[in-house]
Design an enzyme around this catalytic site. Structure first.
Site, PDB file in Angstrom:
ATOM      1  N   GLU A  45       0.833  -1.207   0.005  1.00 21.60           N
ATOM      2  CA  GLU A  45       0.047  -0.092  -0.116  1.00 21.60           C
ATOM      3  C   GLU A  45       0.923   1.323  -0.013  1.00 21.60           C
ATOM      4  O   GLU A  45       1.984   1.340   0.702  1.00 21.60           O
ATOM      5  CB  GLU A  45      -0.971  -0.058   1.422  1.00 21.60           C
ATOM      6  CG  GLU A  45      -1.666   1.061   1.380  1.00 21.60           C
ATOM      7  CD  GLU A  45      -2.639   1.161   2.642  1.00 21.60           C
ATOM      8  OE1 GLU A  45      -3.577   1.990   2.869  1.00 21.60           O
ATOM      9  OE2 GLU A  45      -2.203   0.628   3.765  1.00 21.60           O
ATOM     10  N   LYS A 111      -9.533   2.766  -2.027  1.00 19.09           N
ATOM     11  CA  LYS A 111      -9.719   2.143  -0.793  1.00 19.09           C
ATOM     12  C   LYS A 111     -11.174   2.399  -0.363  1.00 19.09           C
ATOM     13  O   LYS A 111     -11.639   3.558  -0.032  1.00 19.09           O
ATOM     14  CB  LYS A 111      -8.837   2.489  -0.062  1.00 19.09           C
ATOM     15  CG  LYS A 111      -8.746   1.913   1.355  1.00 19.09           C
ATOM     16  CD  LYS A 111      -7.477   2.322   2.262  1.00 19.09           C
ATOM     17  CE  LYS A 111      -7.432   1.659   3.552  1.00 19.09           C
ATOM     18  NZ  LYS A 111      -6.163   2.057   4.349  1.00 19.09           N
ATOM     19  N   CYS A 145      -5.350  -2.935   2.668  1.00 20.38           N
ATOM     20  CA  CYS A 145      -5.220  -2.888   4.161  1.00 20.38           C
ATOM     21  C   CYS A 145      -6.567  -3.020   5.029  1.00 20.38           C
ATOM     22  O   CYS A 145      -6.951  -4.075   5.175  1.00 20.38           O
ATOM     23  CB  CYS A 145      -4.352  -1.513   4.227  1.00 20.38           C
ATOM     24  SG  CYS A 145      -3.285  -1.632   5.890  1.00 20.38           S
TER      25      CYS A 145
END
Length: 258
Positions: A45, A111, A145
């Site tokens: 990331e 995300k 994540c």
């Protein structure tokens, strides 16, 4: 072209803080040393900058230097390359996973779950769309994540073959990372990959990697806790045989995300 196997390289690396040029240089050398036949190279990331909450200093456009660099590497290696970068669009910032195909075409995923503990929700726009990438006859589901903590978002309603996460997941919570990666594999009857970084970031958080690959039964196929490139070869037919034998996905609940 469809193929049964997918050969993966996981680049578990230290990242320079808010230094895209320096990180591209380091990663260029690491990727150049990959001497195995590889279909997909995965990076952590925010690999150009580390997990920064100062996007204005590192943000790029989709036609910027990092995407150009990814396209060049993908063409040279004959492999897809993916990781997340900070993108600016219309004055807003996104933590965006970019998936660059060997031919230079790309897919991207923003995300969904901003990490509120670090204030990510205050500076980055959250994504609204779950995507499935078609690559060499495989269906890939990319996530980033903190998305790992939310199983509904990862639920395998599309019949994907591989779910993968790119991350900056710190050592202090690494136990959750290990458990949740395995859980996502088991509940979705899918290969799951997590690619994490190592080393201290600019906020003083240490990262110990634990990048790993799991099969549909939660068996660990590869694992690392130091700076290194990890490798795995996945088999679509093997995964399909597991699904056909156990048929767990046939019994899943149906729901609609709102």
């Amino acid at each position: 072209m469809s193929q049964d196997t997918l050969r993966i390289a996981l680049v578990q690396t230290h990242l320079l803080w808010e230094n895209p040029k320096g990180n591209r240089s380091i990663l260029s050398r690491k990727i150049a040393r990959i001497d195995r036949e590889t279909d997909l190279i995965l990076l952590p990331e925010m690999f150009p900058s580390g997990f920064t909450m100062h996007p204005a200093s590192v943000a790029e456009r989709m036609d910027g230097e990092t995407v150009f660099w990814l396209k060049k590497l993908a063409a040279e290696k004959g492999a897809a390359i993916s990781g997340s970068i900070v993108v600016r669009k219309a004055g807003l910032f996104y933590n965006r996973l970019v998936f660059v195909h060997p031919d230079g075409s790309l897919d991207y995923y923003d995300k969904r779950h901003a990490f509120t503990l670090a204030g990510e929700d205050l500076v980055y726009q959250k994504g609204e769309e779950k995507i499935i990438i078609e690559y060499k006859g495989w269906k890939l589901c990319p996530q980033i994540c903190y998305d790992l903590r939310f199983p509904v978002w990862a639920r395998n309603t599309e019949g994907y073959d591989l779910l993968f996460y790119v991350a900056n997941w710190p050592e202090v919570r690494i136990g959750a990372w290990d458990v949740l990666l395995r859980a996502r594999a088991i509940e979705n009857m899918s290969y799951v990959i997590g690619v994490n970084r190592v080393g201290l970031d600019g906020n003083g958080y240490n990262h110990t990697g634990h990048s790993a690959v799991y099969d549909a039964l939660g068996r660990q196929l590869t694992f690392g806790d130091k700076e290194e490139v990890l490798y795995a070869t996945l088999s679509k037919s093997k995964n399909n045989r597991l699904r056909e034998k156990f048929r767990f996905l046939n019994d899943r609940d149906h729901f609609i995300l709102e």
